[in-house]
Design an enzyme around this catalytic site. Structure first.
Site, PDB file in Angstrom:
ATOM      1  N   CYS A 391     -13.472   8.810   8.256  1.00  0.00           N
ATOM      2  CA  CYS A 391     -12.587   8.850   7.084  1.00  0.00           C
ATOM      3  C   CYS A 391     -12.624   7.537   6.294  1.00  0.00           C
ATOM      4  CB  CYS A 391     -11.162   9.156   7.561  1.00  0.00           C
ATOM      5  SG  CYS A 391      -9.870   8.766   6.368  1.00  0.00           S
ATOM      6  N   CYS A 394      -9.260   5.754   6.049  1.00  0.00           N
ATOM      7  CA  CYS A 394      -8.926   5.123   7.330  1.00  0.00           C
ATOM      8  C   CYS A 394      -9.630   3.773   7.454  1.00  0.00           C
ATOM      9  CB  CYS A 394      -9.326   6.022   8.498  1.00  0.00           C
ATOM     10  SG  CYS A 394      -8.581   7.665   8.452  1.00  0.00           S
TER      11      CYS A 394
END
Length: 488
Positions: A391, A394
């Site tokens: 991600c 993230c």
């Protein structure tokens, strides 16, 4: 030339197909969204793995919903470019799906993510929320379809009738509603001021009633609770479309080749055996049957992937403590003994988990195996991030989260993170996108609070300072750093 013509035709057809999903931007959002009577909007990021998996299903559903009467629009907004629109609707994870009516946000979309499920769910959003039935023939057709029918019988206007329509308006995506005031229908059914759920004929059995009558008052919450949890029977058929009706724990799910179209006899053969056990645990344990292909991922997560090819059913019991796969071969006796053993704490739950880290830093690394030790057994507040290694958001958050951990390392608060793709996420956390963060007060480990504030270090500190149970030593309740006397 002929080859070029064919190639051009293929390209043109793909462009037309993609046009079924409407692309909106910051520049045209306000003008275009209000022209759509009902729209499902996908807020996404091109790099997001979940978004990539959803995209072809979204594209498949779009032309069928576009042709619906009335038409339903599928819309997508790229949040890496159209940041103003995404911020306007508080999009913090991908993909985020929301339903709009004539330009106004109506509700979050929490339905299926495959094409057929999207189509069914969204068709429930168009037209009247409850179908008026005006003849016995219509009535018999309505209650004889392949899914539960929620039916209102109203001889005259009443408070229950008003509540029925309120519930239909909010639950139309989950249930099929019909109603009547026709004298012939009322006479045939034998009801006058009632709400009844009719079970499709294919699911009739000797253990359950064929219809469930609501016996409460006109409280809409009670009617919703009745529809969700009191109309499944002892062992309902659980699908991706009605999984919300099977959230109570403990829940025993028996997986096999459930198929009431191709094999109704075989489907009932195994379900009747589950029902035989289920009736002995009424109100103590919930039961369901599911198609093992539809729920292949769930079976894998319970550690029974090698049993998916078996001719016999597979059973898993889900409790607040975790999931318990049944190791024995399926039989009525073995299922009953297995359920009792789990209730008696004689079985260990299965956990998908990374290894417990040998060392920990300021940001605690959570895995399924150390969640109890680090969180449940702790007497500190906790902020937990659930992330995926791939991600992009993230990765951007990681250095800020590390800085937060360092700044609060001496406070009575746990800053933690868990790779949600490599570990079983505890059941009380609803993680649909990455990163997803939750605040968990030390006095309430069962009701995590979604963190939806900013993603800068100062934003985290402001939130934690305000919500910490006993306050922070180094910051006041507004998040301002407390100066030491030597600094004055």
């Amino acid at each position: 030339m002929r080859s070029l013509f064919i190639l051009a035709a293929v390209v043109a057809s793909s462009v037309l197909a993609s046009d079924d999903v409407i692309v909106l931007t910051d520049a045209n959002w306000a003008d275009e969204i209000k022209t759509l009577e009902v729209a499902l909007v996908k807020f996404y990021a091109p790099w997001c793995g979940h978004c990539k998996r959803l995209a072809p299903e979204f594209d498949k559903a779009a032309p069928k919903l576009k042709a619906n009467d009335p038409p339903i629009a599928l819309v997508k907004v790229d949040c890496t470019i159209e940041k103003e629109t995404c911020q306007q609707f508080g999009v913090s994870g991908y993909p985020t799906l929301k339903i709009f009516r004539n330009g106004q946000l109506a509700q979050d979309y929490d339905g299926p993510r495959e094409a057929d499920g999207i189509i069914k769910y969204m068709r429930g959003q168009a037209g009247p929320s409850a179908k008026e039935i005006t003849s016995v023939k219509e009535y018999e057709k309505f209650i004889s379809q392949d899914d539960n029918a929620v039916f209102g019988f109203f001889e005259t206007d009443s408070k229950l009738k008003d509540s029925f329509f309120k519930v239909a308006d909010t639950e139309r995506d989950r249930f099929r509603f019909g109603y009547t005031s026709n004298a012939e229908v009322l006479k045939k059914a034998g009801y006058t001021d009632d709400i009844v759920v009719f079970v499709p004929t294919k699911l009739h059995n000797k253990f359950d009633p064929n219809e469930f009558k609501y016996d409460g008052n006109y409280d809409t919450d009670k009617i919703k609770a009745f529809l969700v949890s009191e109309t499944n029977g002892f062992a309902g058929v659980r699908t991706q479309g009605n999984a919300f009706q099977f959230e109570a724990r403990p829940l025993v799910v028996v997986y096999y080749n459930v198929d009431y179209v191709k094999d109704p006899k075989g489907s009932n053969y195994w379900r009747n055996r589950v029902l035989k056990v289920a009736q002995e645990y009424k109100r103590k344990v919930h039961f369901a049957v599911s198609n093992k292909e539809e729920y292949g991922g769930e079976i894998e997560q319970a550690g029974l992937g090698d049993r998916k090819g078996s001719d016999k059913p597979i059973a898993v019991m889900y409790t607040e403590a975790g999931k318990y796969p049944m190791d024995q071969a399926f039989s009525v006796e073995n299922l009953k003994q297995f359920v009792q053993d789990v209730l008696d704490d004689k079985v260990e739950p299965f956990m998908k988990s990374e290894d417990v880290p040998a060392e920990q830093g300021d940001v605690k690394v959570l895995v399924a195996k150390n969640y109890k030790e680090l969180i449940l057994d702790s007497d500190k507040d906790a902020l937990i991030e659930f992330y995926a290694p791939w991600c992009g958001h993230c990765k951007s958050l990681a250095p800020k989260y590390d800085e937060l951990g360092a700044k609060l390392s001496k406070e009575d608060v746990i800053i933690a993170k868990m790779d949600a793709t490599a570990n079983d996420v505890p059941p009380m956390f609803e993680v649909k996108g990455f990163p997803t963060l939750f605040w968990l007060p030390k006095g309430d480990r069962k009701n995590p609070v979604p963190y939806n504030a900013g993603r800068e270090v100062k934003d985290f500190i402001t939130f934690i300072a305000k919500h910490s149970t006993d306050g922070l030593k180094g910051y006041d309740r507004s998040g301002k750093k407390i100066k030491k006397k030597s600094e004055l």
